[in-house]
Scaffold this motif. Structure first.
Motif, PDB file in Angstrom:
ATOM      1  N   ASN A   1       0.854  -1.192   0.000  1.00  0.00           N
ATOM      2  CA  ASN A   1       0.000   0.000   0.000  1.00  0.00           C
ATOM      3  C   ASN A   1       0.892   1.245   0.000  1.00  0.00           C
ATOM      4  O   ASN A   1       1.621   1.491   0.968  1.00  0.00           O
ATOM      5  CB  ASN A   1      -0.873  -0.058   1.265  1.00  0.00           C
ATOM      6  CG  ASN A   1      -1.783   1.149   1.406  1.00  0.00           C
ATOM      7  OD1 ASN A   1      -1.548   2.196   0.802  1.00  0.00           O
ATOM      8  ND2 ASN A   1      -2.810   0.998   2.218  1.00  0.00           N
TER       9      ASN A   1
ATOM     10  N   ASP B   1      -4.926  -1.160   4.756  1.00  0.00           N
ATOM     11  CA  ASP B   1      -5.376  -2.007   3.648  1.00  0.00           C
ATOM     12  C   ASP B   1      -4.193  -2.517   2.839  1.00  0.00           C
ATOM     13  O   ASP B   1      -3.206  -1.796   2.651  1.00  0.00           O
ATOM     14  CB  ASP B   1      -6.286  -1.214   2.699  1.00  0.00           C
ATOM     15  CG  ASP B   1      -7.584  -0.792   3.358  1.00  0.00           C
ATOM     16  OD1 ASP B   1      -7.950  -1.399   4.380  1.00  0.00           O
ATOM     17  OD2 ASP B   1      -8.216   0.161   2.855  1.00  0.00           O
ATOM     18  N   VAL B   2      -4.356  -3.714   2.289  1.00  0.00           N
ATOM     19  CA  VAL B   2      -3.308  -4.202   1.379  1.00  0.00           C
ATOM     20  C   VAL B   2      -3.407  -3.436   0.061  1.00  0.00           C
ATOM     21  O   VAL B   2      -4.407  -2.761  -0.211  1.00  0.00           O
ATOM     22  CB  VAL B   2      -3.435  -5.725   1.108  1.00  0.00           C
ATOM     23  CG1 VAL B   2      -3.190  -6.523   2.367  1.00  0.00           C
ATOM     24  CG2 VAL B   2      -4.774  -6.065   0.478  1.00  0.00           C
ATOM     25  N   ALA B   3      -2.382  -3.563  -0.773  1.00  0.00           N
ATOM     26  CA  ALA B   3      -2.378  -2.897  -2.083  1.00  0.00           C
ATOM     27  C   ALA B   3      -3.530  -3.432  -2.933  1.00  0.00           C
ATOM     28  O   ALA B   3      -3.966  -4.579  -2.742  1.00  0.00           O
ATOM     29  CB  ALA B   3      -1.043  -3.149  -2.771  1.00  0.00           C
ATOM     30  N   PRO B   4      -4.031  -2.617  -3.904  1.00  0.00           N
ATOM     31  CA  PRO B   4      -5.194  -3.041  -4.700  1.00  0.00           C
ATOM     32  C   PRO B   4      -4.966  -4.317  -5.500  1.00  0.00           C
ATOM     33  O   PRO B   4      -5.927  -4.981  -5.899  1.00  0.00           O
ATOM     34  CB  PRO B   4      -5.417  -1.863  -5.666  1.00  0.00           C
ATOM     35  CG  PRO B   4      -4.627  -0.736  -5.142  1.00  0.00           C
ATOM     36  CD  PRO B   4      -3.579  -1.262  -4.229  1.00  0.00           C
TER      37      PRO B   4
END
Ligand code: OXT
Ligand code: ADP
Ligand code: MG
Length: 593
Positions: free
Chosen positions: A513, A519-522
C-alpha cells in the motif's frame, strides 16, 4: 425432430396451461414450444443459461424436449459459454437469461462475442412492453432491446407467437453470416403463453437454409494478392482466429506449406498448424514483424494486438510511423481493409473460399521465399527456443511460471485433443509462448479485449461441445471472475482440470500500500489462499501443488479420471510483471502522448 404439435401433446404442463386446447380440441401450441421447436429445427441442441421469471418453464420444456440445458451460476459465464460454443462449431451458441439484471449480466459476453466475431444469440425474457414503455415500474423493467443494440451485431424483439420462427431465423442468420457476431433476441413474458393453432405454428417456423453462405472473392483480387506475395523478398503470413473459425484447416496448411512462407499464429490460431511446424515464426516474432516486406493477414485484424500495423513493432521510426510493409488481407468483412494502414491487396470472402482460390492460383511453379529470409528467421527462432529451454529446465522453489508451465506443456503434448482455456496476465502470456498447441480451435482465451472472466464458461462449453478433457490455465485473479462455476463443472461432472497459477494477486502478490495504511495494495489478495477447497466443496478433486512433480501428477490423474479437478499451483509471488507482456499499455503519470 419433434414438431410443434407433437411437443404440445408430449408435454404435460402445456396441457394444464389455460388456452392450450380449443373448444373443438384442435391441437394448439404456444410461445414456449415454438421457441424450442424453432431452435431444434435449426439443429440447435444446447442452451446455456440461468432460469428465473419469465423463462423458467422454457428451460424445463427445452429439457423435456431433449435439449441439453446447461444451467450456470451467473449469466456472464453462460454467455461466454454460448459464445465459445459458437466459435468451436460455427453454429450460434444460445445464452438464455431472465429480464433486466440477468440480461445485463449476459451483456459482457454478448459484446465480447461481437468484438471477437463469435456467433452467439443472447435470448432474454423481458417485461411487458406497455408498462416498460410508459415506465410504470414493472417487475425487472428495462428497455432491453435499446440497451443491447449498440453491443450486438443485430437485435430483434418478437411480440407475437406467429413471428417466433422469423425472429429465430433472423437471429441465426445475423449471428452466423458474414462477419459472425453476437445477436440479441428479446422475448417478452407474454409471448411465451400465447397460443396458436399447432399446424399454423409449425408452418411459421423456418429452417434456415445456408445460414453462412460462401462468399467467393473476385478472381482479380486473388491474382493481385498472389502477385504481391510473389514479389516479396521477406513474406510473412499472419493467421488469426478468423482463420481458425473458418474450418478451412487443410487448405490453409496446404497454402502455407506450398508457398513456403513463414507464418505467425495469433493466440487463438495456435494449433491451426502445429506450433512445432518448421515454418512457424512464433519464436521469432519480434524479428519477423519489422523485417517482413509483404504480410498476408488471414482472419486477423490490424488492431492493438498487432500494434495497428505500424510503429516500432513493425520497424517504424516512432510509435505511429509506417514500417514499409505491404499487406494482403483475407477477410469476410469488406470494411476491414485500410482500417489502420493501407491494405494493398484485400481479398474479401469467406476464408474457405478465398483459400481454395488462392491455393489453386499458386500453381506448380511457385518460388519459395529467398533462403536468406528463411535462414534469418530460423536463427532467431533457434536462439529464442534455446533461451526458453534454459528457463524451462530450472527448478526453483517456489515454482515460477516457467517451471509450472513446463509441466503443462508436456501434458498438452501428450493430450493434443484436449481443449485449452487460458486467462490472466502473466498466466496468459507465459502460457501462450510456452505451451505448444497441436490441433485447430483448441486454444480458447481472452481474445480481442483481453477480458477476464471467460475461464469457467469457456471450460464448461468446451467440455460439453467437444466431449474432450479441458485444461484451464488460470491466473488467480482471472479465476475469481467465474470461480463459482466449479459447482457447475461438478454438477455436470465435466472433465475439466483447472490449474490456478497462484501468485497471490493481480500480476503478483508483492505490492505494498503506497499510502502506508492498513489495507493491502489493490493488486494483492489473501496470501496462500487454498482455492482447491472450492472444488472439494462440490465433490471434485482439489490438489495443492507446490512442486512441478505434484502438478504433473495431479494433471495426469485429472485427465485419466476425467474427474473435475482444481490444482492450486503455488507460484513465486514475485514472479509476475505488471500486466504481463503489455506493461507498455499502462498510462504513466505525467507522460506526454
Ligand atoms: O520475439 P521476442 O523476443 O519478443 O519473444 C516473443 C516470442 O518470440 C517468444 N516466443 C517463444 N520463444 C520460444 N519458444 C516459443 N515456442 C515461443 N513462442 C513465442 O516469446 C515472446 C512473446 O511472444 P508473443 O506473446 O507471441 O509476443 P508478444 O510480443 O507478447 O505479442 C504481443 C501481443 C500483444 C500479441 C501479446 O502480448 C498478446 O496477445 N497479449 C494479450 C495480452 C492480454 O490480452 N492480456 C490480458 C489483459 S491484461 C489486464 O487487462 C488484466 N486485468 C484487467 C481486467 C481485465 N482484463 N478484464 C476485466 C473484465 N477486468 C479487469 C486483470 C484484472 S489481467 C488481470 C488479472 C491478472 O492477474 P492474474 O492473477 O489473473 O494473472 P497473473 O498476471 O498471472 O497474476
Ligand atoms: P486475431 O485476434 O486472432 O488477430 P481477429 O479477431 O482480430 O483475430 O480477426 C478475425 C477476423 O476474421 C475478423 O476481421 C473477421 O471478419 C474475420 N473472419 C471471421 N470469420 C471469417 C470467415 N469465415 N471468413 C473470413 N473472415 C472471417
Ligand atoms: Mg495472479
Amino acid at each position: 425432430m419433434g414438431t410443434a404439435e407433437s411437443q404440445v401433446a408430449a408435454t404435460s404442463d402445456v396441457q394444464q396451461h389455460p388456452g392450450t386446447t380449443t373448444a373443438a380440441s384442435s391441437p394448439v401450441t404456444d410461445g414456449f414450444h415454438l421457441v424450442i421447436d424453432a431452435l431444434k429445427l435449426n439443429g440447435i441442441d444446447t442452451i446455456f443459461g440461468l432460469p428465473g421469471i419469465p423463462i423458467t418453464d422454457l428451460t424445463r420444456m427445452a429439457q423435456a424436449a431433449g435439449m441439453r440445458v446447461i444451467s450456470f451460476r451467473h449469466e456472464q459465464n453462460a454467455g461466454h459459454a454460448a459464445a465459445i460454443a459458437g466459435f468451436m462449431t460455427q453454429k450460434p451458441g444460445i445464452c438464455l437469461t431472465v429480464s433486466a439484471p440477468g440480461f445485463l449480466n449476459g451483456l459482457v459476453a454478448l459484446a465480447n462475442a461481437t468484438t471477437n466475431c463469435f456467433p452467439m444469440i443472447l435470448i432474454s425474457g423481458s417485461s411487458e412492453r406497455e408498462i416498460v414503455d410508459l415506465q410504470q415500474g414493472d417487475y425487472e423493467e428495462m428497455d432491453q432491446l435499446a440497451i443491447a443494440k449498440p453491443l450486438a451485431k443485430a437485435a430483434f424483439r418478437v411480440l407475437h407467437a406467429e413471428d417466433i420462427g422469423v425472429g429465430i431465423a433472423r437471429a441465426i442468420r445475423a449471428a452466423a453470416s458474414g462477419r459472425p457476431g453476437g445477436v440479441y433476441l428479446d422475448l417478452p413474458a407474454k409471448l411465451f403463453a400465447q397460443t396458436m393453432d399447432a399446424h399454423a405454428g409449425r408452418r411459421s417456423l423456418i429452417e434456415v437454409v445456408d445460414p453462412a453462405p460462401r462468399q467467393f472473392p473476385a478472381q482479380d483480387a486473388v491474382q493481385r494478392a498472389l502477385e504481391l506475395l510473389k514479389s516479396a523478398k521477406r513474406p510473412l503470413i499472419l493467421l488469426g482466429k478468423g482463420a481458425a473459425y473458418a474450418q478451412a484447416d487443410a487448405d490453409i496448411r496446404a497454402f502455407v506449406e506450398r508457398t513456403g512462407i513463414p507464418y505467425l499464429p495469433m493466440s487463438m490460431a495456435k494449433g491451426l498448424l502445429p506450433d512445432t511446424h518448421e515454418q512457424s515464426a512464433a519464436a521469432a516474432r519480434s524479428y519477423a514483424l519489422p523485417e517482413a516486406d509483404v504480410v498476408m493477414l488471414i482472419g486477423a485484424r490490424l488492431n492493438w494486438l498487432l500494434s495497428h500495423g505500424k510503429g516500432k513493432t513493425w520497424g517504424g521510426k516512432d510509435h505511429k510511423a509506417w514500417g514499409g510493409q505491404k499487406f494482403v488481407q483475407v477477410d469476410i468483412s469488406p470494411q476491414e481493409a485500410d482500417s489502420n494502414v493501407r491494405v494493398d491487396a484485400p481479398v474479401v470472402g469467406d476464408i474457405g473460399s478465398c483459400m481454395s482460390l488462392l491455393l489453386a492460383g499458386i500453381g506448380p511453379n511457385w518460388t519459395r521465399p529467398p533462403a536468406d529470409w528463411l535462414t534469418a528467421i530460423a536463427e532467431r527462432k533457434a536462439k529464442n527456443i534455446a533461451k526458453m529451454a534454459e528457463a524451462l529446465a530450472k527448478d526453483p522453489t517456489p515454482m515460477n511460471f516457467h517451471s509450472a508451465l513446463a509441466v503443462v506443456r508436456d501434458i498438452v503434448k501428450a493430450n493434443p485433443d484436449a481443449c485449452f482455456v487460458n486467462e490472466g496476465a502473466n498466466a496468459l502470456d507465459f502460457t501462450r509462448s510456452i505451451v505448444d498447441m497441436y490441433r485447430p480451435r483448441k486454444r480458447l482465451d481472452v481474445g480481442t479485449w483481453g477480458v477476464m472472466g471467460i475461464g469457467m464458461g469457456f471450460s464448461v462449453a468446451a467440455a460439453v461441445v467437444s466431449g474432450q478433457p479441458v485444461i484451464a490455465i488460470e491466473g488467480d485473479s482471472a479465476f475469481g471472475f467465474s470461480g463459482m462455476e466449479v459447482e457447475t463443472i461438478c454438477r455436470y461432472n465435466l472433465p475439466v482440470c483447472v490449474v490456478i497459477l497462484n501468485n497471490n494477486g493481480v500480476y503478483r502478490g508483492t505490492d505494498v500500500n503506497p499510502g502506508g495504511g492498513p489495507d493491502v495494495a489493490p493488486t494483492v489478495f489473501v496470501k496462500n489462499a487454498r482455492y482447491e477447497k472450492l472444488m472439494e466443496a462440490f465433490g471434485g478433486a482439489g490438489v495443492h501443488a507446490t512442486t512441478p512433480g505434484e502438478l504433473r501428477k495431479a494433471m495426469e490423474e485429472a485427465i485419466r479420471s476425467r474427474r473435475p479437478t482444481l490444482v492450486n499451483a503455488v507460484i513465486d509471488e514475485a514472479a509476475g510483471t505488471e500486466s504481463g507482456r503489455i506493461t507498455n499499455l499502462n498510462p504513466k503519470s505525467g507522460k506526454k502522448s
